[in-house]
Structure formats: structure tokens, C-alpha cells
Design a protein around this motif. Sequence first.
Motif, PDB file in Angstrom:
ATOM      1  N   VAL A   1       0.835  -1.200   0.000  1.00 37.48           N
ATOM      2  CA  VAL A   1       0.000   0.000   0.000  1.00 37.48           C
ATOM      3  C   VAL A   1       0.873   1.253   0.000  1.00 37.48           C
ATOM      4  O   VAL A   1       0.578   2.233  -0.680  1.00 37.48           O
ATOM      5  CB  VAL A   1      -0.956  -0.018   1.224  1.00 37.48           C
ATOM      6  N   ASP A   2       1.950   1.155   0.741  1.00 40.62           N
ATOM      7  CA  ASP A   2       2.847   2.296   0.843  1.00 40.62           C
ATOM      8  C   ASP A   2       3.480   2.644  -0.502  1.00 40.62           C
ATOM      9  O   ASP A   2       3.644   3.819  -0.840  1.00 40.62           O
ATOM     10  CB  ASP A   2       3.943   1.970   1.867  1.00 40.62           C
ATOM     11  N   ASP A   3       3.830   1.641  -1.278  1.00 42.75           N
ATOM     12  CA  ASP A   3       4.400   1.896  -2.595  1.00 42.75           C
ATOM     13  C   ASP A   3       3.399   2.611  -3.494  1.00 42.75           C
ATOM     14  O   ASP A   3       3.751   3.552  -4.203  1.00 42.75           O
ATOM     15  CB  ASP A   3       4.844   0.579  -3.253  1.00 42.75           C
ATOM     16  N   VAL A   4       2.166   2.160  -3.456  1.00 44.97           N
ATOM     17  CA  VAL A   4       1.157   2.794  -4.307  1.00 44.97           C
ATOM     18  C   VAL A   4       0.933   4.242  -3.850  1.00 44.97           C
ATOM     19  O   VAL A   4       0.809   5.160  -4.660  1.00 44.97           O
ATOM     20  CB  VAL A   4      -0.170   2.003  -4.291  1.00 44.97           C
ATOM     21  N   LYS A   5       0.943   4.407  -2.541  1.00 46.35           N
ATOM     22  CA  LYS A   5       0.783   5.746  -1.988  1.00 46.35           C
ATOM     23  C   LYS A   5       1.948   6.644  -2.427  1.00 46.35           C
ATOM     24  O   LYS A   5       1.757   7.797  -2.825  1.00 46.35           O
ATOM     25  CB  LYS A   5       0.757   5.646  -0.459  1.00 46.35           C
ATOM     26  N   ALA A   6       3.152   6.073  -2.372  1.00 48.92           N
ATOM     27  CA  ALA A   6       4.335   6.832  -2.766  1.00 48.92           C
ATOM     28  C   ALA A   6       4.261   7.256  -4.227  1.00 48.92           C
ATOM     29  O   ALA A   6       4.657   8.369  -4.591  1.00 48.92           O
ATOM     30  CB  ALA A   6       5.593   5.993  -2.515  1.00 48.92           C
ATOM     31  N   VAL A   7       3.709   6.380  -5.062  1.00 48.64           N
ATOM     32  CA  VAL A   7       3.546   6.710  -6.478  1.00 48.64           C
ATOM     33  C   VAL A   7       2.625   7.920  -6.610  1.00 48.64           C
ATOM     34  O   VAL A   7       2.903   8.869  -7.337  1.00 48.64           O
ATOM     35  CB  VAL A   7       2.965   5.506  -7.256  1.00 48.64           C
ATOM     36  N   MET A   8       1.539   7.891  -5.858  1.00 44.60           N
ATOM     37  CA  MET A   8       0.581   8.992  -5.928  1.00 44.60           C
ATOM     38  C   MET A   8       1.187  10.297  -5.447  1.00 44.60           C
ATOM     39  O   MET A   8       0.861  11.355  -5.940  1.00 44.60           O
ATOM     40  CB  MET A   8      -0.640   8.663  -5.063  1.00 44.60           C
ATOM     41  N   GLU A   9       2.051  10.170  -4.468  1.00 43.42           N
ATOM     42  CA  GLU A   9       2.648  11.380  -3.912  1.00 43.42           C
ATOM     43  C   GLU A   9       3.948  11.761  -4.621  1.00 43.42           C
ATOM     44  O   GLU A   9       4.596  12.733  -4.256  1.00 43.42           O
ATOM     45  CB  GLU A   9       2.908  11.168  -2.408  1.00 43.42           C
ATOM     46  N   GLY A  10       4.302  10.966  -5.625  1.00 45.94           N
ATOM     47  CA  GLY A  10       5.508  11.270  -6.386  1.00 45.94           C
ATOM     48  C   GLY A  10       6.777  10.984  -5.605  1.00 45.94           C
ATOM     49  O   GLY A  10       7.812  11.592  -5.842  1.00 45.94           O
ATOM     50  N   LEU A  11       6.688  10.071  -4.668  1.00 48.94           N
ATOM     51  CA  LEU A  11       7.813   9.858  -3.758  1.00 48.94           C
ATOM     52  C   LEU A  11       8.403   8.458  -3.828  1.00 48.94           C
ATOM     53  O   LEU A  11       9.191   8.073  -2.982  1.00 48.94           O
ATOM     54  CB  LEU A  11       7.362  10.119  -2.309  1.00 48.94           C
ATOM     55  N   LEU A  12       7.991   7.698  -4.829  1.00 45.87           N
ATOM     56  CA  LEU A  12       8.486   6.325  -4.879  1.00 45.87           C
ATOM     57  C   LEU A  12       9.994   6.315  -5.125  1.00 45.87           C
ATOM     58  O   LEU A  12      10.483   6.932  -6.055  1.00 45.87           O
ATOM     59  CB  LEU A  12       7.783   5.529  -5.998  1.00 45.87           C
ATOM     60  N   ALA A  13      10.678   5.594  -4.264  1.00 47.76           N
ATOM     61  CA  ALA A  13      12.121   5.502  -4.448  1.00 47.76           C
ATOM     62  C   ALA A  13      12.414   4.583  -5.615  1.00 47.76           C
ATOM     63  O   ALA A  13      11.737   3.575  -5.795  1.00 47.76           O
ATOM     64  CB  ALA A  13      12.743   4.945  -3.167  1.00 47.76           C
ATOM     65  N   PRO A  14      13.402   4.974  -6.448  1.00 52.84           N
ATOM     66  CA  PRO A  14      13.728   4.109  -7.574  1.00 52.84           C
ATOM     67  C   PRO A  14      14.231   2.753  -7.095  1.00 52.84           C
ATOM     68  O   PRO A  14      14.924   2.682  -6.072  1.00 52.84           O
ATOM     69  CB  PRO A  14      14.840   4.868  -8.323  1.00 52.84           C
ATOM     70  N   THR A  15      13.857   1.698  -7.819  1.00 45.80           N
ATOM     71  CA  THR A  15      14.351   0.374  -7.447  1.00 45.80           C
ATOM     72  C   THR A  15      15.778   0.229  -7.893  1.00 45.80           C
ATOM     73  O   THR A  15      16.184   0.761  -8.929  1.00 45.80           O
ATOM     74  CB  THR A  15      13.502  -0.729  -8.092  1.00 45.80           C
TER      75      THR A  15
END
Length: 478
Positions: free
Chosen positions: A463-477
Motif C-alpha cells: 500500500v505504501d508503494d502505491v501511496k508513494a507513487v501517488m505522492e511522487g515519492l516512490l524511491a527508484p528500485t
Amino acid sequence: EAITIQELANRMAERAVDVIKLLMKQGQMLKINDVIDADTAEIIAEEMGHRVKRVSEADVEMGLMGDEDAPDDMVSRAPVVTVMGHVDHGKTSLLDAIRKADVVTGEAGGITQHIGAYQVETPGGTVTFVDTPGHEAFTAMRARGAKVTDLVVLVVAADDGVMPQTVEAINHARAAEVPIIVAINKIDKPDADPQRVRTELLQHEIVVESMGGDTLEVEVSAAKRTNLDKLLDAILLQSEILELKANPDRPADGVVVEAQLDKGRGPVATVLIQRGTLNVGDIFVAGSAWGRVRALINDRGSNVDSAGPSVPVEVLGLHSTPEAGDQFVVVDAEQRAREITDYRERKRRELKGAPSSARASLEQMMSQLKEGARKEVPVLIKADVQGSAEAIVQALEKLGNEEVHAQVVLYGVGGISESDVTLASASNAVILGFNVRANKQAREAADQSGIEVRYYNVIYDLVDDVKAVMEGLLAPTV
Ligand code: GDP
């Protein structure tokens, strides 16, 4: 020759979201205000069990008649019950014991046939049980949009208490908005502690009657056949509150609860009739299969001429084998049956042959969100158990705001398969697996079509990853 999804839903008195889900299953990702053509609308309406009437063929304007039954035609019907609960808590034993308690089969010496569902006649009324216990049947059917069950009997062993699959079953019933009756089983055991079950249920917001709540509870022993009559009474009481009714005087529709290819008899499906009456000789469609009813066999193994609402019946005469959860609907002509099944086949093929140019990854979605090029994060969820899948979907639905939201194109239980990748690819969705892996074919297909598959074993991380995507904060893998 077009209609918006909202308008179509209104005319059928169905929820727009259910129409969208159906279209999704056919590989079309559409929103509530999107327009679909008349043919598609007709298929959808038919699929949802509505009779379609084009008001004037020649006219460009298409009309679909909502086919709600008139209140005067509605007659009480038996409740349809699914038994759920943790493994070894006694679901199978309870279903067997109840079946044997049936006055009719009991007297007839217990000659029964397993067809996937059965009816019990009690002095207070008839109850239909879906006798494929466990969550799979329920899941399969719900995943295909079918609402089969009116009530869930939640079996909790008094010597074991609330266990993980108990919680899953609760989530399940909740998601389906189906009331629960608690059967506290194995009360014959010396270490039985029914009170503990009641207390543990509180933690899951189930307050049973004896604790001041409104969830009916019955202490039973499947082994000793204790209080089975009380359980049946509770079911009938609860269903009275639900005022279950259906119009028996109309062409039948229902749901396939089981289907298989029988060596001697050909394709056989057990159908639970939901509305109308099914007769020998009727022409019908079930998923992408169709046929003319050659014979109907009830749960006691007897041939019958017809079956009405809430009655489970084996149907012979199919040309191919449908799947559990497929909608079943009687149509007025063979031609119509062929049209519908052809259409479904065509859609299925189109989905298979869809170009593999679709590319989807969480990172890419994030940058598209940033650019304002998209407003949703389409995801396909596969989990090891239904409870987790539901929990994830619920958590994802809470994310987002007016501008951006998660869009669950499909959720289900089991390993990630090639067909999941196909669907994800058709919907430009990423695949998020919880405690499941992709098989070889699925991995290859995902590589080819550029669909990202991510694995998780903590719901929060997903859930946190999806949230991060929405907030533009997903860390690159890395
Ligand atoms: P399921 O996995 O939930 O379908 O559970 P089963 O019906 O297979 O039951 C699991 C085990 O519990 C079996 O060995 C049953 O004989 C036993 N069992 C089921 N109900 C009772 C009961 O009321 N009392 C006792 N003592 N044992 C039971």
C-alpha cells in the motif's frame, strides 16, 4: 447507437460499478461517463440478467428496458447460505450433519447426490446450502461478479477460537455485504470454550446477541448433531429480516456453482436459480457456453421438469463447459444464444491478441502522474488468500483524492498467471503480488509486454508503494 455506462446502469437499476466491472472482465477499461455502443450495452444487459428491448430497431436511439420485477410478482424464496471458517473447524462436518438432519432425505434413507448445493426442508422453511465449503468457491464466484449467497454461517471451533481464516471469512462476508451467523462448533469437546470465541469475535467487530449485539450465534456440535435445528431456525430468522423474494414467473437466470465435463453425460453444470423458473427445453447461455436444457436433476438425484428461485439443479444439454461463477440466463432463441457466446468468444480472443505495446511500471506511472498525463494508478492484485486481497483492495481504495486514485482492475487469489498478465497489459496495470509468485509463462509474458510485477509479503509495504507513487515519492528500485 450509444449509451453512457451510467445511463445503462440506471435503466437496468444496477450499480454502474458492476457494469464497469463486467466490461473490465471483457477487457474494456471504461469510466462511468464513457459511452458504449448498443451491441455492447445489449450484451452487458443480457449478461446481468436483463431482458433487452431495443425500443425501435430502425431508430438510432436505442432503448434498454429495465426489467425489475413488479412488486406483486415477488414471492418469498429460500435463503442461500455459504458455510465459511478456518480449516478443520468443522465446515464439512456441519454441512453433512445438516444435510442428514433434513426431514426428507433423512426419511428416504439419506440418498443424496453431491451437485455443489443442496436444499434442506425444515418445519420452518427451506434453506439452500452451497456445499463447497471454504473460500475458494465464494471467491471464484465473487471474482466473476456473481452474488450467490444471502447469508454466511461462520463456523468457529470452540476449542480453537478465532483463527486467520476465520478473520478472512469475516472480511469476505463484509466485503460482500452479507450478514453473518456464528456457529460455535465442537461444543462437545471437553476443552470447548464458547465464551472465548465470543470475546475474540469482539476484536473483529462482531458482537453476538448474548453480548448485546445483533449477530445471531448458535452453539453446535456437528459431531453430536447438537442444536442443528437451532442453527436452521437462526438462518430462517435472519432471512426473514432480509425479506428474500424473487419472481418465479419469468425466464430463469442464476449462477453456475459447479461445472464439469462428465464422461457419460457431457458438460454438466449446477445452476442456482436466482430469478424465474428454468424448464426442460429452455435455451440458455452460461458464460461463453450455451445449450438447450435436456434434463434437470435435483440434489436428491431425481429428474425434475423445472426449478424455481433458490433451487440448485444440475443442467444437462450444454455444448461446452462453463465455469463456476458464470452467469446463467435463459434467452428466447438459439440465434440469440449463439450471438452472445460468439461475442464473448470474440472478446476473449481480442483480449488474447491485444498488442503488447502496453508498458506499465509504478515508476512510469509516477512520472505520468506528475506530468498530469494520468489520474489513476491501475493495479492488478493477486494474493495468497482472499482476506489479504480484500484487505489490500480496501486499503488502496482509501488512498488518493480527487485528482488521483488507485484503480483495481482485478483482484484475486492464487499465483500470478499468464492471463493476469494479459489483463494487466490490456489495462496498462502493474501487477502486485502478495505472498504469491508469477509462474514461468507469466514472467515471460510480463517481460514481453513490459508489465511490471512486484512482490510483497507485508500489506503495508504494498500500500505504501502505491501511496508513494501517488505522492511522487516512490524511491527508484535498485
Ligand atoms: P473443515 O476443514 O472446516 O471442513 O472441517 P471438518 O468438517 O473436516 O472437521 C475437521 C475435524 O473436526 C474432523 O476430524 C471432524 O471430525 C472434527 N469435528 C467437526 N465437527 C466436530 C464437532 O462438533 N465435535 C468434535 N468433537 N469434532 C468435530
